[in-house]
Design an enzyme around this catalytic site. Structure first.
Site, PDB file in Angstrom:
ATOM      1  N   TYR A 166       0.835  -1.206   0.000  1.00 19.18           N
ATOM      2  CA  TYR A 166       0.000   0.000   0.000  1.00 19.18           C
ATOM      3  C   TYR A 166       0.876   1.266   0.000  1.00 19.18           C
ATOM      4  O   TYR A 166       0.616   2.216  -0.738  1.00 19.18           O
ATOM      5  CB  TYR A 166      -0.879  -0.079   1.247  1.00 19.18           C
ATOM      6  N   LYS A 170       0.874   4.008  -2.990  1.00 19.75           N
ATOM      7  CA  LYS A 170       0.534   5.409  -2.740  1.00 19.75           C
ATOM      8  C   LYS A 170       1.680   6.340  -3.147  1.00 19.75           C
ATOM      9  O   LYS A 170       1.445   7.421  -3.690  1.00 19.75           O
ATOM     10  CB  LYS A 170       0.176   5.610  -1.263  1.00 19.75           C
TER      11      LYS A 170
HETATM   12  N1  LIG Z   1      -9.560   6.477   5.970  1.00 26.12           N
HETATM   13  C1  LIG Z   1      -8.332   6.955   6.148  1.00 26.12           C
HETATM   14  O1  LIG Z   1      -7.965   7.434   7.234  1.00 26.12           O
HETATM   15  C2  LIG Z   1      -7.362   6.946   5.007  1.00 26.12           C
HETATM   16  C3  LIG Z   1      -6.029   7.269   5.303  1.00 26.12           C
HETATM   17  C4  LIG Z   1      -5.110   7.324   4.254  1.00 26.12           C
HETATM   18  C5  LIG Z   1      -5.534   7.077   2.957  1.00 26.12           C
HETATM   19  N2  LIG Z   1      -6.839   6.732   2.691  1.00 26.12           N
HETATM   20  C6  LIG Z   1      -7.204   6.507   1.300  1.00 26.12           C
HETATM   21  O2  LIG Z   1      -8.409   7.212   1.040  1.00 26.12           O
HETATM   22  C7  LIG Z   1      -9.192   6.487   0.072  1.00 26.12           C
HETATM   23  C8  LIG Z   1     -10.584   6.208   0.630  1.00 26.12           C
HETATM   24  O3  LIG Z   1     -10.471   5.368   1.754  1.00 26.12           O
HETATM   25  P1  LIG Z   1     -11.699   5.041   2.745  1.00 26.12           P
HETATM   26  O4  LIG Z   1     -11.141   5.071   4.102  1.00 26.12           O
HETATM   27  O5  LIG Z   1     -12.865   5.868   2.386  1.00 26.12           O
HETATM   28  O6  LIG Z   1     -11.946   3.492   2.358  1.00 26.12           O
HETATM   29  P2  LIG Z   1     -13.306   2.673   2.053  1.00 26.12           P
HETATM   30  O7  LIG Z   1     -12.914   1.238   2.083  1.00 26.12           O
HETATM   31  O8  LIG Z   1     -14.396   3.139   2.946  1.00 26.12           O
HETATM   32  O9  LIG Z   1     -13.654   3.111   0.549  1.00 26.12           O
HETATM   33  C9  LIG Z   1     -12.939   2.668  -0.555  1.00 26.12           C
HETATM   34  C10 LIG Z   1     -13.924   2.373  -1.666  1.00 26.12           C
HETATM   35  O10 LIG Z   1     -13.193   1.969  -2.844  1.00 26.12           O
HETATM   36  C11 LIG Z   1     -13.951   0.979  -3.499  1.00 26.12           C
HETATM   37  N3  LIG Z   1     -13.103   0.168  -4.364  1.00 26.12           N
HETATM   38  C12 LIG Z   1     -12.158  -0.730  -3.987  1.00 26.12           C
HETATM   39  N4  LIG Z   1     -11.593  -1.316  -5.055  1.00 26.12           N
HETATM   40  C13 LIG Z   1     -12.192  -0.772  -6.150  1.00 26.12           C
HETATM   41  C14 LIG Z   1     -12.014  -0.982  -7.544  1.00 26.12           C
HETATM   42  N5  LIG Z   1     -11.124  -1.866  -7.995  1.00 26.12           N
HETATM   43  N6  LIG Z   1     -12.784  -0.261  -8.406  1.00 26.12           N
HETATM   44  C15 LIG Z   1     -13.699   0.628  -7.937  1.00 26.12           C
HETATM   45  N7  LIG Z   1     -13.909   0.849  -6.604  1.00 26.12           N
HETATM   46  C16 LIG Z   1     -13.156   0.162  -5.721  1.00 26.12           C
HETATM   47  C17 LIG Z   1     -14.554   0.150  -2.368  1.00 26.12           C
HETATM   48  O11 LIG Z   1     -15.683  -0.599  -2.803  1.00 26.12           O
HETATM   49  C18 LIG Z   1     -14.880   1.229  -1.336  1.00 26.12           C
HETATM   50  O12 LIG Z   1     -16.230   1.642  -1.413  1.00 26.12           O
HETATM   51  C19 LIG Z   1      -8.400   5.231  -0.254  1.00 26.12           C
HETATM   52  O13 LIG Z   1      -7.607   5.450  -1.406  1.00 26.12           O
HETATM   53  C20 LIG Z   1      -7.499   5.061   0.956  1.00 26.12           C
HETATM   54  O14 LIG Z   1      -6.366   4.329   0.639  1.00 26.12           O
HETATM   55  C21 LIG Z   1      -7.754   6.655   3.708  1.00 26.12           C
END
Ligand SMILES: NC(=O)c1ccc[n+]([C@@H]2O[C@H](COP(=O)([O-])OP(=O)(O)OC[C@H]3O[C@@H](n4cnc5c(N)ncnc54)[C@H](O)[C@@H]3O)[C@@H](O)[C@H]2O)c1
Length: 300
Positions: A166, A170
């Site tokens: 990951y 990123k």
């Molecule tokens: N939540 C955090 O604190 C955090 C921190 C750092 C980075 N991020 C990044 O932010 C973004 C959103 O994360 P989140 O926490 O909302 O996660 P989440 O799991 O709630 O949402 C991610 C969404 O992406 C969709 N998804 C996964 N694979 C897919 C694909 N191949 N095609 C289309 N859709 C797909 C999933 O169905 C899901 O609804 C991600 O890129 C994550 O890596 C989140």
């Protein structure tokens, strides 16, 4: 008057978590949105429902404009159709937000090839796919105020020990974003990254465990709503001065990360003598290297 009136956005991974909130908020600000989500389980191994449809219904019920797309962002042809869907449905494309993501954690010495490849595929290849297809449209329709907003993570910036796949994906997105920021600015496109923190299914396991932040559902500072304002700002026409940077978003903070720059250097007029290079590096760099991240403290 909305801040995104008349603008059209494609948001990947917008069926849940941060992406869903970005979609709702952009629609409230007047954008027409294509809500993409495959409905993936957190490790991407299964499909679970049709969350994109639910977000579209919610937006339309509230008087906004949205259409649903269930494609897998790793699919080259399907992502070309995703970009076309925005233009076919709403007449144009102004904003691309790459949020879709999965995690398959493990220490580097335990990680298998599939764990690595699958995470790289969704984050890095997925971001490349949508961006590449959108860039073709923008090159043919230059003169707009176009935006790429890519979600990255502190996991890569600081080095999470259990997420080599990951973290690599990123940081790959950071390089991709920087390249696009240089290549596309002449076509009216800016490209920036968001490094978010929010309570979602991806971080719920940290509730009560993190020493850095209070990840709990009732901490409103860590809600997805606190990630969205800088994302909407980047999506607006007002942000045209901001290109090729990483913005921190969440926990009540909006931050501007510094750009990589040489901090200190030592030089030689010719070819380095090995002993001199050892000595000069230690003399000039050692006191500058601190370990702000608890994961990276050397053993004492
Ligand atoms: N939540 C955090 O604190 C955090 C921190 C750092 C980075 N991020 C990044 O932010 C973004 C959103 O994360 P989140 O926490 O909302 O996660 P989440 O799991 O709630 O949402 C991610 C969404 O992406 C969709 N998804 C996964 N694979 C897919 C694909 N191949 N095609 C289309 N859709 C797909 C999933 O169905 C899901 O609804 C991600 O890129 C994550 O890596 C989140």
């Amino acid at each position: 008057m909305g801040r995104l009136d008349g603008r059209v956005a494609v948001i990947t991974g917008a069926g849940r978590g941060i992406g869903a909130e970005v979609a709702r908020c952009m629609a409230r600000e007047g954008a027409s949105v294509v809500v993409n989500d495959l409905g993936a389980s957190m490790d991407g191994s299964q499909s679970e429902g049709t969350p994109a449809d639910a977000v579209v219904e919610e937006i339309c019920r509230a008087g906004g404009k949205a259409v649903s797309n269930g494609c897998n962002v790793t699919d080259w042809d399907a992502t070309e159709a995703l970009i076309a869907q925005a233009v076919d449905s709403f007449g144009r494309l102004d904003i691309l937000v790459n949020v879709a993501g999965i995690i398959r954690d493990g220490m580097i010495f335990k990680m298998d090839e599939k764990q690595f490849d699958s995470v790289i595929a969704v984050h890095l290849k997925g971001t490349f796919n949508t961006t590449r297809h959108a860039s073709v449209y923008w090159r043919e329709n230059r003169g707009g105020q176009y935006r790429i907003i890519n979600f990255i993570s502190g996991s890569g910036l600081y080095g999470s020990p259990t997420q080599p796949n990951y973290a690599a994906a990123k940081m790959g997105i950071v390089g991709l974003t920087n390249s696009c920021a240089s290549a596309l600015v002449g076509y009216g496109v800016t490209a920036n990254c968001i490094a978010p923190v929010a309570f979602t299914r991806m971080t719920e396991s940290l509730a009560g465990k993190s020493t850095v932040m209070d990840y709990s559902p009732d901490n409103e500072k860590i809600s997805v709503a606190n990630v969205v304002p800088p994302v909407v700002y980047l999506a607006s026409e007002q942000s045209e001065w901001l290109n090729g940077r990483i913005i921190q978003a969440g926990n009540g903070r909006i931050g501007l990360f510094n750009s990589p720059a040489i901090e200190r250097e030592v030089t030689t007029p010719g070819v380095w003598d090995m002993g001199v290079a050892f000595e000069e590096m230690e003399g000039a760099f050692k006191e500058a290297v601190v370990y702000p991240n608890p994961f990276r403290k050397p053993k004492s």
